[in-house]
Design an enzyme around this catalytic site. Sequence first.
Site, PDB file in Angstrom:
ATOM      1  N   HIS A  90      -5.553   8.946 -13.784  1.00 43.67           N
ATOM      2  CA  HIS A  90      -4.251   8.273 -13.892  1.00 43.67           C
ATOM      3  C   HIS A  90      -4.393   6.758 -13.884  1.00 43.67           C
ATOM      4  O   HIS A  90      -5.307   6.190 -13.293  1.00 43.67           O
ATOM      5  CB  HIS A  90      -3.254   8.776 -12.848  1.00 43.67           C
ATOM      6  CG  HIS A  90      -3.600   8.553 -11.401  1.00 43.67           C
ATOM      7  ND1 HIS A  90      -3.258   7.415 -10.728  1.00 43.67           N
ATOM      8  CD2 HIS A  90      -4.231   9.349 -10.496  1.00 43.67           C
ATOM      9  CE1 HIS A  90      -3.657   7.514  -9.465  1.00 43.67           C
ATOM     10  NE2 HIS A  90      -4.262   8.675  -9.293  1.00 43.67           N
ATOM     11  N   ASP A  92      -1.943   4.460 -12.944  1.00 45.58           N
ATOM     12  CA  ASP A  92      -1.197   3.677 -11.963  1.00 45.58           C
ATOM     13  C   ASP A  92      -1.908   3.639 -10.616  1.00 45.58           C
ATOM     14  O   ASP A  92      -2.805   4.439 -10.347  1.00 45.58           O
ATOM     15  CB  ASP A  92       0.220   4.242 -11.780  1.00 45.58           C
ATOM     16  CG  ASP A  92       0.236   5.666 -11.241  1.00 45.58           C
ATOM     17  OD1 ASP A  92      -0.635   6.461 -11.624  1.00 45.58           O
ATOM     18  OD2 ASP A  92       1.112   5.974 -10.410  1.00 45.58           O
ATOM     19  N   ASP A 153      -8.466   4.388  -6.718  1.00 47.17           N
ATOM     20  CA  ASP A 153      -7.543   5.493  -6.990  1.00 47.17           C
ATOM     21  C   ASP A 153      -6.526   4.983  -7.986  1.00 47.17           C
ATOM     22  O   ASP A 153      -5.538   4.379  -7.609  1.00 47.17           O
ATOM     23  CB  ASP A 153      -6.908   5.961  -5.683  1.00 47.17           C
ATOM     24  CG  ASP A 153      -5.909   7.096  -5.887  1.00 47.17           C
ATOM     25  OD1 ASP A 153      -5.859   7.627  -6.997  1.00 47.17           O
ATOM     26  OD2 ASP A 153      -5.190   7.419  -4.928  1.00 47.17           O
ATOM     27  N   GLU A 187       1.313   8.859 -11.733  1.00 46.24           N
ATOM     28  CA  GLU A 187       0.885   9.978 -10.876  1.00 46.24           C
ATOM     29  C   GLU A 187       1.271   9.749  -9.433  1.00 46.24           C
ATOM     30  O   GLU A 187       1.684  10.667  -8.725  1.00 46.24           O
ATOM     31  CB  GLU A 187      -0.636  10.167 -10.990  1.00 46.24           C
ATOM     32  CG  GLU A 187      -1.161  11.443 -10.339  1.00 46.24           C
ATOM     33  CD  GLU A 187      -1.558  11.317  -8.880  1.00 46.24           C
ATOM     34  OE1 GLU A 187      -1.889  12.346  -8.275  1.00 46.24           O
ATOM     35  OE2 GLU A 187      -1.536  10.202  -8.309  1.00 46.24           O
ATOM     36  N   GLU A 188       1.151   8.500  -8.992  1.00 51.87           N
ATOM     37  CA  GLU A 188       1.380   8.199  -7.571  1.00 51.87           C
ATOM     38  C   GLU A 188       2.829   8.426  -7.154  1.00 51.87           C
ATOM     39  O   GLU A 188       3.118   8.539  -5.977  1.00 51.87           O
ATOM     40  CB  GLU A 188       0.984   6.742  -7.263  1.00 51.87           C
ATOM     41  CG  GLU A 188      -0.501   6.448  -7.415  1.00 51.87           C
ATOM     42  CD  GLU A 188      -1.359   7.077  -6.328  1.00 51.87           C
ATOM     43  OE1 GLU A 188      -0.801   7.721  -5.412  1.00 51.87           O
ATOM     44  OE2 GLU A 188      -2.583   6.941  -6.400  1.00 51.87           O
ATOM     45  N   ASP A 209     -10.111  12.541  -9.725  1.00 50.56           N
ATOM     46  CA  ASP A 209      -9.155  11.840  -8.854  1.00 50.56           C
ATOM     47  C   ASP A 209      -9.381  12.180  -7.382  1.00 50.56           C
ATOM     48  O   ASP A 209      -8.495  11.994  -6.553  1.00 50.56           O
ATOM     49  CB  ASP A 209      -7.719  12.205  -9.297  1.00 50.56           C
ATOM     50  CG  ASP A 209      -6.666  11.304  -8.699  1.00 50.56           C
ATOM     51  OD1 ASP A 209      -7.025  10.225  -8.199  1.00 50.56           O
ATOM     52  OD2 ASP A 209      -5.486  11.691  -8.734  1.00 50.56           O
TER      53      ASP A 209
END
Length: 418
Positions: A90, A92, A153, A187-188, A209
Amino acid sequence: MSISKNIQNFLLSDAVERFLRYVKIWTTSDIKSASFPSTENQLELGKLLSNELEDLGLENVVHDKFGYVYANLPPSKGFENVSQIGFIAHLDTSQAVSGKDVKPVIHKNYDGNEILFSQNEDISLSIADSPQLGEYIGLDIITSQGDTLLGADNKAGVAEIMAACAGWKKFPELKHGPITICFTPDEEIGRGTRKIKKKLLPKFCYTLDGSEMGQLAIECFDAWGATIKFKGLNVHPGTAKNLMINAIHIASRYLSELPEAESPEHTEEREGFYHLMNLEGNEEEATATLILRDFESKNNQNRMNYLENLKKLYELRYPGLKIEANFLHQYQNMLTFLETEQKAIDLAKKAIELTDLEVKTHSIRGGTDGTKLSEKGIPTPNIFAGGMLVHSRKEYIPTLALQKASEVILNLAELWTI
Ligand SMILES: [Zn+2]
């Protein structure tokens, strides 16, 4: 089958170079935003990556208006009939800590002492914060300057996938079938798969991830939301005897009956919990919002039964009180969908072992893009990306993790051809 020293060195320098570049692009997502992607900045990283994927020889590169990036790597010669697999990360980063103007710092040859931050004298990073750091003595460690998160992340996952693509281009001897790459926005904030185009993805994918080197996650929580509404009766407090049914006061008594040991602050590893998130209301009406989490769906069923039985008991105890309990299934333990995919999981374990890492099977105390994708019919286990203490100003990653995760991708692609 093993990756040569030459290729390893290439992956290390390529993945580190990319990682240092990508973390400088501000891609914090925003849960309060109604647009998609939630922040414009994510489009900037997506655009850069789609250009780089084209330069690396990938085909059908798409950067859509929602911010998703899709690309296909054609198979190496003779492997046209191998099953197509996908690698996902991801774009973001978490809102928990600022992700703007990240300035990554490499601490060479980590000596085991505290790591200090040039832009924040109030914090330091030590083995007490993260025991794994003790295993990383002698490695190069990347952190921020202490004023932002680092963004491993999930920019570590992005850099690792991109470095693997660069590896496939530079070393044609690396065997692989057809591969799909996908980078997702938001995603977050739980929207990573909301606008994903399933038809552009293969039948089986892996997300990069996870955190610690060697980790493989095939399990996540079974997740429920609960809304409990208490309907009482308000009367002037001076004349309330035998009349008032004080909804918010009764609600607080009801909630105090939840087992204290089954709360997030008292549970770890495979233990589940009730988590009260909000209680609001007055004498007339009060509403409690909870989440229920467990790896075993029957334990969550038991929690819902407990809440239902408590409802009956409280309606008896307070005549006239009405309680409505509503439960909503949020996501399912992805193990349900992965149990039948033993081959794909075994290959992931083997790919990790081939990089000389111990496989650490891990149960995610939450969900990932892979959780939702697995539910949508695309089983997607989660492989480590290497970032530690993520969503924090103390976030760090050993450069070796960037190399190892890229190696896992190359190994995995080759194992699928056998
Ligand atoms: Zn992540």
